[in-house]
Every structure is written in structure tokens, then in C-alpha cells.
Enzyme design. Structure first.
Site, short mmCIF file in Angstrom:
data_model
loop_
_atom_site.label_atom_id
_atom_site.label_comp_id
_atom_site.label_asym_id
_atom_site.label_seq_id
_atom_site.Cartn_x
_atom_site.Cartn_y
_atom_site.Cartn_z
N SER A 45 43.73 8.52 79.73
CA SER A 45 44.85 9.45 79.67
C SER A 45 45.31 9.78 81.07
O SER A 45 44.55 9.70 82.04
CB SER A 45 44.42 10.75 78.98
OG SER A 45 43.52 11.49 79.81
N ASP A 46 46.58 10.17 81.20
CA ASP A 46 46.98 10.85 82.42
C ASP A 46 46.29 12.20 82.42
O ASP A 46 45.85 12.69 81.37
CB ASP A 46 48.50 10.99 82.51
CG ASP A 46 48.99 11.11 83.95
OD1 ASP A 46 48.20 11.49 84.82
OD2 ASP A 46 50.18 10.83 84.20
N TRP A 47 46.18 12.84 83.58
CA TRP A 47 45.35 14.04 83.69
C TRP A 47 45.93 15.17 82.83
O TRP A 47 47.09 15.55 82.97
CB TRP A 47 45.25 14.44 85.15
CG TRP A 47 44.03 13.88 85.83
CD1 TRP A 47 43.16 14.56 86.64
CD2 TRP A 47 43.50 12.55 85.75
NE1 TRP A 47 42.13 13.73 87.06
CE2 TRP A 47 42.31 12.50 86.53
CE3 TRP A 47 43.89 11.39 85.09
CZ2 TRP A 47 41.54 11.35 86.67
CZ3 TRP A 47 43.13 10.23 85.22
CH2 TRP A 47 41.96 10.23 86.00
N PHE A 48 45.12 15.65 81.89
CA PHE A 48 45.49 16.66 80.91
C PHE A 48 46.54 16.13 79.94
O PHE A 48 47.25 16.91 79.30
CB PHE A 48 46.00 17.94 81.59
CG PHE A 48 45.04 18.54 82.58
CD1 PHE A 48 43.94 19.27 82.15
CD2 PHE A 48 45.22 18.36 83.94
CE1 PHE A 48 43.04 19.81 83.06
CE2 PHE A 48 44.34 18.90 84.86
CZ PHE A 48 43.24 19.63 84.42
N GLY A 49 46.60 14.81 79.79
CA GLY A 49 47.63 14.21 78.95
C GLY A 49 47.18 13.87 77.55
O GLY A 49 47.98 13.33 76.77
#
Length: 845
Positions: free
Chosen positions: A224-228
Site C-alpha cells: 500500500s501507499d503509506w496509510f493507503g
């Protein structure tokens, strides 16, 4: 390798499998110590291996040219060499995976992160990305190609739905990712934040499973993208292997519960864990867990390569016989512009890092030419969007170096013993997951101090942005108190910093003052720290002084552009124009001196309606830490600007493909331009542009012979993997060494479906000495001629005879797929999308 993974999968418990699928902290994955499975460690980013810092903090690293500059080199082999440098840098940071490259496209010039991407064209982007990936992974470091997919602007990027038809996705948006996977062999892909046609990318099963893993045979991880990450079951069943950062929110205990409840088969976890273990083996994490502190490399070979790349990325847009400068005939030089005395070498956001050194164009010119020429500097205008961090030559630490001294306390009120110390190059004093000597990141304080010596008299606006609570003191007196009067949230630090507060402080040139920021952790979350900035008083006659300097100079080097505040992750640009009064400055300086070189130091394209009055225009992009010295190399002729535009420079924003559809509304952005991105749009609508895609001049001249074709394969041969070879004889007929880029566009003549006028499908770059010749060969495979037909299901049933007259088109196909239409097309061989030197008719059977 497979035996170890098979054995570990048998031995792992459900909880341990889930642990491997979530982050431990910001930059590492949870290990399983019981079985000797190490923690995978990752680092941003595209223009350097930053390590555990963020937002311009961390271990000093080699800063290579930005993504647009890499695209402008048109040289995958050079980028592959740079990838090797980044692999060494990543290992020095103690990491196994580099979160790069970024292969989203320049859909609109306003994209805030365009500088990090490579081109408006999917094929050029893919070729450069393949070189990047091969170089990094040959060094034993993994890559994560990002951001999959249609994440082409910053507007509402975490929630907006990119509405893209399947043909445009496959032919345009996805093509660089497909090349990165199929040709580059990428070991990782990062899912984007946005939704794609209504479904979040990180839980889009069609994208991650059907296309990426099924059609493209991708065997790496999806992170995932960060916090995605947005869900548990939908994400893991779609194929999201790793939720970052840690501790996990949607995986972890929630994923254990989903498996135990029968909502997610454990076999899905086994597949994900197998891919994660394969990445650990590929990066030798089992043998090299990197249980050590970060190290700084300082390799001369790396710096020289970054310098060569910076020069090779520079695009000479215009040259009325002014460059290279005849230095021996000059006695004085005016260096003008807001970017002349600043090192604008990278954009803002997650790719920002602490470069090994930051040299401004002015410093580089003085160092190289200061003993031979009288050099006068004038900024001309001020263009800062916000106050720049206090730093540079006007600040001094206790050791005599530039920047701030910082001391830390295990209390929130600067009491008790000092538990740690550090230094920062400027007033960005930020911390993320570690602080020297501090035992609890939720409860500490620091005091940062520098000696600031102003260069001019007058009121200096000292500014403070805080993540936490802080106050700013000058010579012991509080001038901004964010503790007693906290500021509201603002845009800084990805929206986690406060709005900027300032105070006017009268100062005298040359008289030093002590500037101190006292910070406490109250109210801090994720990011801890502050930014101390300064706005230096500017006289009202700045531009007049610049024009006067230009009038008196033999030659002017005028450095204009943007900076990391105007071009940054998290915010799009508001205009394509150069900020402030720079266009007026260009016009007035060029009118005052007909020997003016305009240097455009920006990561994306800018409006260039002033270019008609400029004798020479040189685009440097954000060229990395060696940009300034490379610029001098190019100006004086020690090197040549061999870059070519990776993106069209339009006359107006209103002319651009996405103008009517950007930025989106009601949570949706429609890719209404479809296939017609970049130069394809301008060609199809016959719109004039300022500088076309692929354009770039040099310092020598070339002649081309007649292009020739190898054996022409049939459609069936192309579908079976055959390649058509195009050969172009090229000779350097000038008196200097130089580079030529042969570009090959495929132009269908009677397409079954709507297609662009021409599309770049091959290119080759060659460097030749004076009088030297070479046969430049470009290969064209199946995708060079193929298009995706989404089909028209049910067409055959609907097309039965009817007594009602109706116009007829070409019969539709019932099923979707890739197709090459037999028949005539053309190969356009040229120097740019607009400068076609030869047209070769081709008949595909």
C-alpha cells in the site's frame, strides 16, 4: 530458494503470517524472530535513498536528478547506471527496498508531483523506468513501481475516483507499469491512494489480480501507499500483500479475525507471504538483515555520474548562437534571478532528502569563473510561496558549520539533563520515529539554536510552523509563541503542521543575533518538530537593480523557476506560469542585454510566452545535487545539453488535454482526453505549441542517411515476438562531440478504431565524436503496432438486418483484446514529434 520458503510456510502460524503482512513502524516490516525471518526495511525514494528521515531530513544522501530530468535524458542505460548508485545508497541506509520509481504520467502541467514522474508519454516513461529498475535490482535492492494507477495529480488524491476507460488504462496509464514488470522485472508495485472507476486501487481485484498478476505474470509484492489501505477482506483478496506503515490498522488483528471467521481463506495469506519471503530472498535479507545504523556514502564516482546525468538532462530549447559562452572574450557577468543564489535541486514531499551538498548556480559560477570574470548578482524578484527555512551561509552552529545545534530533554519543559544532541542544516527541525537519547517520543522537548547574521538592514520576518508546540526567540526574547497561542492547522508537513506565524524583527546587516526555537511534544502526532523560516526585507527597486546589472554586463545568466514549495507532493500548482514577476523580469533583462541566457530551473513545464525575446533558453529541471556544477559545464561548453523534452511545452494551459476535466468534482476526475495525452492531443487537434515533445538542441550538427528496414514481419510474426528493425545512419558533421536522439513514431493510416496521429514506439540515443558515424537501430515489437479493442459484446446479435436505413461502420468485435490491423501504416522518424525527417511506408500482412 523455494525450499526455504516452502519450509517456512509450513512452520509459520496464522498470527506470524499476518505479522509479516504489516509494518512494524514507518520504514520496516514486522519480522518473525522465532523462525529467523528478518524485518524488510524500505526507504524513499525516486531521487535518492533518504533513509528514515522525511520532508528533507535524514542521513545525507546522493541526490540524483528528478524524474522529469531522468525522462529528459532519453537514456535508459545512463539511468540504469544511476540505479546502481541508488542501490549502494539504499544498502548504506540499511534498507532492502527502494520505494521507486514513480511512473505516473504528466497528464496536466499543474500536477504537483510531475517533477517526480518522467514524461507525458507512456513508452518513454516505461523505457526509463526499466533502466532504473534494472540498475537498482542488479545491486540486490528491490523496487516498488508506483503509484498503480491513474494517480496523476494531488487534488483529493486519497479519495478521488479516476474515471478512465479500459482502453486508455491499458494503452496509456498502465503501460509504464506493464513495461516495468514485464521488461524491468520489478520486484514490487505500490498501489495508489485513489479510486479507479469507483474502487480503491489497493482493493481493486481487476487491477491487482486479473491484470497485474494474471495477464502480466507479476510475481512480486504489492504494497500500500503509506496509510493507503482501506479495508481488510477486500484488500487482501484483491492482492494487497503488505499494509504500510506499522502498526497495521486494517491487517494485524483484523486480518487474523477475518481468517478465523472464514471471511478470508488462509490460502490467500499463504500466497502473499510467499511473495514477501521471495522478496526477502531476492534482497538477501536473510543473509543481510541490516541490523545497524545508517551510513553515509561519499563516493566520487557517484557524484561524477550524477553530474553527468544532470548535464545530459538539460534541454537547450533555444540558442541564437549564444551558447556555449565564449568565456575568454568576457570581462564581466551578471547572474540574475530568484533561483540563482538558491539550490533548487529537488521537489517537495516524500522524495525530499538531505543532499550530500547543495550548491547554487551563483556559487558554482563564482567557484569556476570568479577569478577570471567580475560577477555581479541581483535576485530581481522574490517568489517564495512561504518563508524558506532559515539556513545557508547566514547561519552558524557552534562548530562553525551552517545550520542549527539541537539538544534534547526527556521532559516536556526543557528541564533535566540533556539526553541527546544533533545538528540540522537549516530550520527544518523534524523528527519521525527516532530522536537521539529520548526514551518516549510522546513526551520530550528540544532546544535548537543558531547564530544568524543578516545580510541587509531592516525588518526580517521570522516565521514558525509547528507540529507540536513551540516558541521562537531572538536574543532570548520570545517573538512568536505557539505554546501560549497555538496556530491552527495549515498545509505544511502533509497537513500535519500548523499555519505559519511570523514576527517582524528589526536587524542590522552584519550584526549577528541568536535565534532559538524551544519545542515540546504537546499536540504532536506522527511528525514532531518545527520549521523556522525567514523573509528577508527586499528593496522596492529589486527589478530595476537587476536590469541595471544586465545593462552593464557582457553576458547575463538569468536563473528563473520554481521551488519545492511550488512543486510538491500533496498540492497541485495553481498556474502554469512562473511564480511572481519572473516573466516581466525576463522581458526587461533580455531587452537590456541581447546576450542573455534564460535558465529555467523547474521540475515541470512553465508558460514560455517570453521565449521569443530570449536569445537562449536552457531547461535544467530539478537537477539534483550536482546540477549547479553541471550547469556551468554546459554554459562554458565543457559538456553539452543533450536532453530532449519528455513533455510538450504548450502555449497556454487552456490548450492542454485535461483542461476541461481537471481537477475533478464530486469525488470524480474524468480522463476525458482518453488516449490523447500530451503530444497526441496537440497533433490530433493541430494545436501549435511552444516547444514540442522530443525537442532539444545541441552544440554540434548531425546529418542523417536514408533510413532502412530489416525484414518486415507479418502480423502473426509480431504476435509471436518478432521485431522490426529500423536503421538510421547518423554522422556528426560538426566540430564538437555531441548526442543525437533518433525518435520513431508509428502512424496508422486507416485505423479500425480511433487512434492518435502518431505515437512514440521506439528511440535510441547516440553520442558521436566530430566526423564519427554510426548506424542507429530502433526495434519495434508487437505493442508498437497493437491497440486494445474493448469490443462490443452482443454486436453480432444486434447487427441483424433491419428494414430501417442506418449508416454502417466497421464491424465490431464481440470480445476485447489486443489487435494489429493488417494494412498500411507509416513510420515517422524524427528529432521530435513535430520535426519528422523521414516517413517510411509500411504494409503489414
Amino acid at each position: 530458494m523455494g525450499e526455504r520458503i516452502d519450509r517456512l510456510l509450513v512452520d509459520l502460524t496464522l498470527a506470524e503470517k499476518v505479522a509479516l503482512m504489516g509494518g512494524r513502524d514507518l520504514w520496516s516490516v514486522q519480522p518473525v524472530d522465532r523462525l529467523g525471518i528478518p524485518s524488510l526495511k524500505v526507504t524513499d525514494g525516486p531521487n535518492g535513498a533518504r533513509g528514515t528521515g522525511m520532508l528533507g531530513t535524514g542521513t545525507p544522501s546522493v541526490c540524483i536528478p528528478c524524474g522529469t530530468a531522468l525522462g529528459a535524458t532519453w537514456n535508459p542505460e545512463l539511468v540504469e547506471e544511476l540505479g546502481g548508485v541508488l542501490a549502494a545508497e539504499t544498502r548504506a541506509r540499511g534498507c532492502h527496498v527502494l520505494l521507486a520509481p514513480t511512473v505516473n504520467l504528466h497528464r496536466t502541467p499543474l500536477g504537483g508531483r510531475n517533477f517526480e514522474c518522467m514524461s507525458e508519454d507512456p513508452f518513454l516513461t516505461g523505457r526509463i523506468a526499466v533502466g532504473f529498475i534494472r540498475g537498482v535490482q542488479a545491486g540486490g535492492v528491490g523496487t516498488t513501481v508506483k503509484h498503480f494507477v491513474a494517480n496523476d495529480s494531488e487534488f483529493e488524491r486519497t479519495t478521488i475516483s479516476s474515471e478512465v476507460d479500459e482502453r486508455t488504462l491499458r494503452e496509456v496509464s498502465m503501460r509504464p507499469f506493464q513495461m516495468a514488470v514485464a521488461e524491468g522485472g520489478a520486484w514490487g508495485v505500490m498501489a495508489s491512494y485513489n479510486r479507479v472507476n469507483g474502487t480503491y486501487a489497493a482493493e481493486n481485484r481487476w487491477m491487482l489480480d486479473t491484470v497485474l498478476r494474471g495477464e502480466w505474470s507479476f510475481d512480486g509484492i504489492v504494497v500500500s501507499d503509506w496509510f493507503g489501505t482501506r479495508s481488510t477482506g477486500p484488500s487482501v483478496t484483491a492482492g494487497l500483500d503488505l499494509e504500510m506503515p506499522g502498526p497495521p490498522h486494517w491487517y494485524g488483528e483484523r486480518l487474523v479475525e477475518a481468517v478465523e471467521a472464514g471471511e478470508v481463506p488462509e490460502l490467500v495469506l499463504d500466497r502473499a507471504v510467499r511473495r514477501l519471503l521471495l522478496l526477502a530472498e531476492r534482497t538477501r535479507a536473510f543473509e543481510e538483515p541490516h541490523l545497524r545504523e545508517e551510513e553515509e556514502l561519499n563516493e566520487l564516482a557517484h557524484r561524477l555520474l550524477a553530474r553527468r546525468a544532470a548535464a545530459e538532462a538539460m534541454v537547450l530549447l533555444k540558442n541564437d548562437r549564444l551558447l556555449p559562452l565564449a568565456v575568454d572574450r568576457l570581462s564581466n557577468l551578471a547572474v540574475i534571478g530568484p533561483n540563482a543564489a538558491a539550490a533548487m535541486i529537488m521537489g517537495g514531499g516524500s522524495s525530499a532528502l538531505v543532499a550530500q551538498h547543495e550548491t547554487s548556480p551563483l556559487d558554482a559560477l563564482v567557484d569556476r569563473l570568479g577569478e577570471r570574470l567580475e560577477i555581479r548578482y541581483e535576485p530581481g524578484v522574490v517568489t517564495d510561496r512561504s518563508a524558506q527555512p532559515l539556513g545557508g551561509r547566514t547561519t552558524e552552529r557552534s562548530d562553525g558549520q551552517r545550520g542549527f545545534d539541537v539538544v534534547y530533554f526527556d521532559s516536556t519543559d526543557w528541564t533535566g539533563p540533556e539526553v541527546g544532541t544533533s545538528t540540522f542544516r537549516d530550520g527544518r527541525i523534524l523528527h519521525f520515529d527516532r530522536v537521539p537519547g529520548v526514551s518516549d517520543l510522546r513526551s520530550f522537548s528540544f532546544r535548537a539554536t543558531t547564530t544568524f547574521t543578516p545580510a541587509v538592514d531592516g525588518n526580517h520576518a521570522l516565521t514558525l510552523v509547528q507540529a507540536g508546540r513551540a516558541r521562537l526567540l531572538v536574543d532570548g526574547q520570545v517573538v512568536v509563541d505557539g505554546i501560549a497561542q497555538p496556530m491552527p492547522l495549515g498545509e505544511e508537513f502533509f497537513g500535519m503542521g500548523s499555519a505559519e506565524a511570523d514576527a517582524a524583527v528589526p536587524m542590522v546587516a552584519g550584526r549577528p543575533v541568536e535565534v532559538t526555537v524551544e519545542w515540546t511534544s504537546e499536540g504532536a502526532a506522527f511528525i514532531s518538530g518545527a520549521k523556522v523560516g525567514v523573509r528577508t526585507p527586499s528593496p522596492d527597486d529589486l527589478m530595476d537593480r537587476a536590469v541595471a546589472a544586465a545593462t552593464e554586463a557582457d553576458v547575463v545568466v538569468l536563473v528563473v523557476g520554481t521551488n519545492h514549495d511550488w512543486e510538491t507532493e500533496g498540492r497541485d500548482r495553481e498556474s502554469m506560469d512562473l511564480p511572481g514577476d519572473q516573466p516581466e523580469l525576463i522581458r526587461r533583462v533580455c531587452a537590456a542585454n541581447s546576450d542573455t541566457v534564460v535558465v529555467v530551473n523547474a521540475g515541470s513545464v512553465v508558460t514560455s510566452d517570453w521565449a521569443d525575446v530570449a536569445p537562449a533558453v536552457l531547461q535544467t529541471w530539478f537537477g539534483g545535487q550536482e546540477m549547479a556544477d553541471a550547469l556551468v559545464d554546459v554554459l562554458v561548453g565543457d559538456d553539452e545539453p543533450s536532453g530532449r523534452l519528455p513533455t510538450t511545452v504548450p502555449h497556454r494551459l487552456q490548450d492542454t488535454p485535461a483542461f476541461l476535466h481537471y481537477p475533478g468534482e464530486n469525488g470524480r476526475v474524468v480522463y476525458g482526453e482518453g488516449l490523447f495525452t500530451g503530444y497526441r492531443w496537440y497533433d490530433a487537434r493541430d494545436l501549435p505549441v511552444a516547444f514540442p515533445f522530443g525537442h532539444g538542441l545541441g552544440y554540434t550538427e548531425f546529418s542523417w542517411g536514408e533510413p532502412s528496414l530489416g525484414e518486415v514481419p507479418t502480423v502473426a510474426d509480431l504476435e509471436s515476438g518478432a521485431t522490426l528493425m529500423v536503421t538510421v545512419p547518423v554522422t556528426n558533421v560538426g566540430d564538437r562531440a555531441g548526442s543525437e536522439v533518433v525518435q520513431c513514431y508509428v502512424a496508422p493510416l486507416a485505423p479500425r478504431l480511433t487512434r492518435p496521429v502518431r505515437e512514440l514506439q521506439g528511440f535510441a540515443k547516440v553520442r558521436l565524436e566530430p566526423g564519427e558515424s554510426a548506424d542507429v537501430v530502433v526495434g519495434l515489437g508487437h505493442r508498437a503496432f497493437a491497440y486494445w479493442d474493448p469490443g462490443d459484446p452482443g454486436y453480432s446479435q444486434r447487427s441483424s438486418r433491419s428494414p430501417v436505413a442506418a449508416g454502417q461502420g466497421v464491424a465490431s468485435r464481440d470480445e476485447p483484446g489486443w489487435h494489429i490491423d493488417p494494412g498500411s501504416c507509416e513510420l515517422h522518424i524524427g528529432l521530435s514529434s513535430a520535426d519528422i525527417r523521414a516517413i517510411i511506408p509500411l504494409d503489414l500482412q
